[in-house]
Design a protein around this motif. Structure first.
Motif, mmCIF file in Angstrom:
data_model
loop_
_atom_site.group_PDB
_atom_site.id
_atom_site.type_symbol
_atom_site.label_atom_id
_atom_site.label_comp_id
_atom_site.label_asym_id
_atom_site.label_seq_id
_atom_site.Cartn_x
_atom_site.Cartn_y
_atom_site.Cartn_z
ATOM 1 N N ILE A 162 -4.736 -1.646 6.949
ATOM 2 C CA ILE A 162 -3.669 -1.175 6.073
ATOM 3 C C ILE A 162 -2.655 -0.439 6.931
ATOM 4 O O ILE A 162 -3.015 0.483 7.672
ATOM 5 N N TRP A 182 -2.826 -5.345 4.365
ATOM 6 C CA TRP A 182 -2.082 -4.527 3.417
ATOM 7 C C TRP A 182 -0.936 -3.824 4.120
ATOM 8 O O TRP A 182 -1.125 -3.222 5.175
ATOM 9 N N CYS A 184 2.096 -1.056 3.133
ATOM 10 C CA CYS A 184 2.353 -0.119 2.034
ATOM 11 C C CYS A 184 3.571 0.769 2.303
ATOM 12 O O CYS A 184 3.425 1.954 2.651
ATOM 13 N N ASN A 218 -0.810 -8.686 1.662
ATOM 14 C CA ASN A 218 -0.402 -8.055 0.409
ATOM 15 C C ASN A 218 0.554 -6.916 0.711
ATOM 16 O O ASN A 218 0.434 -6.244 1.741
ATOM 17 N N THR A 232 1.962 -9.885 -4.276
ATOM 18 C CA THR A 232 1.159 -10.881 -3.570
ATOM 19 C C THR A 232 1.806 -12.247 -3.746
ATOM 20 O O THR A 232 2.810 -12.388 -4.453
ATOM 21 N N PRO A 270 -8.215 -4.587 -6.087
ATOM 22 C CA PRO A 270 -6.973 -3.946 -5.651
ATOM 23 C C PRO A 270 -6.222 -3.228 -6.770
ATOM 24 O O PRO A 270 -5.770 -2.096 -6.582
#
Length: 310
Positions: A162, A182, A184, A218, A232, A270
């Motif tokens: 992530i 991931w 973010c 994602n 996604t 998720p």
């Protein structure tokens, strides 16, 4: 069952000044309160996950000074594995000067210090322990070459990674992120990194989807009081926020990421992990400071029992 998380990244000592309002350029303004605390995006996220019950290991560098020793004692007190926390000889610890107004909004100035000495070799040295982790957490308060290398190592080891791209780096090489599971960013970081408008929901979705083309698995866009959006290849899912009265937003984004990592590593879907993270971040802004505002698993459960999503 709680998972095992590795955080490769930063730690800081926070120097927090409360102000009646933000000063104008060139203005000297009397503050109302001063305090010190522990921060750094990496350490914050690690502490949040640890407070919720994850087994957390940190790959980090601390200063060769009193602040560095204080950081190590603090992290150890949270039960964080410091096997790969090293002292950067002759270098001061990272610090963050944080200015907070009465509404809870903040301005932050960071000096990297020892964080700037974390190298790809430090990541390689931790590989035998990284492979035993369920997730690897990354941020951008350490050298980019170390972040890029960590993403490659995570992919080689088969461990999902992530990346919270904060503070935003305009020169971030999106091609180097293709192995991320991931990504973010917040709304501002999304705009800066993609060069696309993000004023509307459709624009946010389009900007986030443009990142998927680079091979990122994602994208989660955090929107503060408006919750978050999971983007996604299959579409966009809105993650609602929790209504609270904010006291201090310092560290709220890190609370969100750390909680998301915790619940994801524990096996949550998720969407469920993100909903839990939204609640955990909301609880954090009801208290002052960063790590000092992060709830234990028991405190968070009590909070959840009394709240509803907005």
């Amino acid at each position: 069952m709680a998972g095992r998380i590795a955080m490769i990244g930063s730690n800081n000592v926070d120097l927090v000044t409360n102000l009646p309002r933000m000063p104008l350029p060139g203005e000297t303004l009397a503050g109302t309160r001063f305090s010190t605390g522990f921060g750094g995006k990496g350490a914050n996220q690690a502490v949040a996950a640890a407070r919720l019950g994850s087994a957390v290991m940190m790959v980090t560098r601390v200063g060769d000074d009193g602040f560095g020793q204080d950081v190590l004692r603090n992290l150890e007190g949270h039960g964080i594995d410091l096997t790969h926390a090293r002292v950067a000889k002759g270098t001061a610890n990272g610090v963050a000067s944080i200015f907070v107004d009465p509404s809870g909004e903040n301005v932050i100035v960071i000096v990297a210090g020892a964080n700037g000495t974390l190298t790809p070799a430090d990541v390689d040295a931790a590989a035998d322990d990284l492979i035993r982790c369920d997730l690897i957490l990354l941020q951008l308060e350490v050298p980019l070459e170390t972040v890029y290398h960590a993403i490659k190592v995570a992919a080689r080891l088969g461990v999902p990674a992530i990346l919270n791209p904060a503070p935003a780096a305009p020169g971030l090489d999106l091609a180097a992120l293709r192995d991320l599971s991931w990504f973010c960013p917040n709304q501002t970081e999304l705009a800066m990194l993609t060069g696309l408008p993000v004023a509307t929901e459709d624009q946010i979705a389009a900007a986030a989807q443009s990142l998927l083309v680079h091979g990122i698995g994602n994208v989660v866009v955090t929107l503060g009081a408006r919750g978050a959006r999971l983007v996604t290849a299959g579409g966009v899912t809105a993650i609602p926020a929790i209504r609270v009265r904010p006291v201090d937003t310092t560290g709220a984004g890190d609370a969100f990421i750390g909680a998301f990592a915790h619940f994801l590593a524990a096996g949550a879907a998720p969407e469920q992990a993100l909903a839990q993270a939204a609640g955990y971040a909301a609880l954090s802004v009801t208290k002052p400071g960063a790590q000092g505002s992060y709830a234990s698993a028991q405190e968070f459960a009590a909070f959840q029992a009394t709240t509803v999503q907005s």
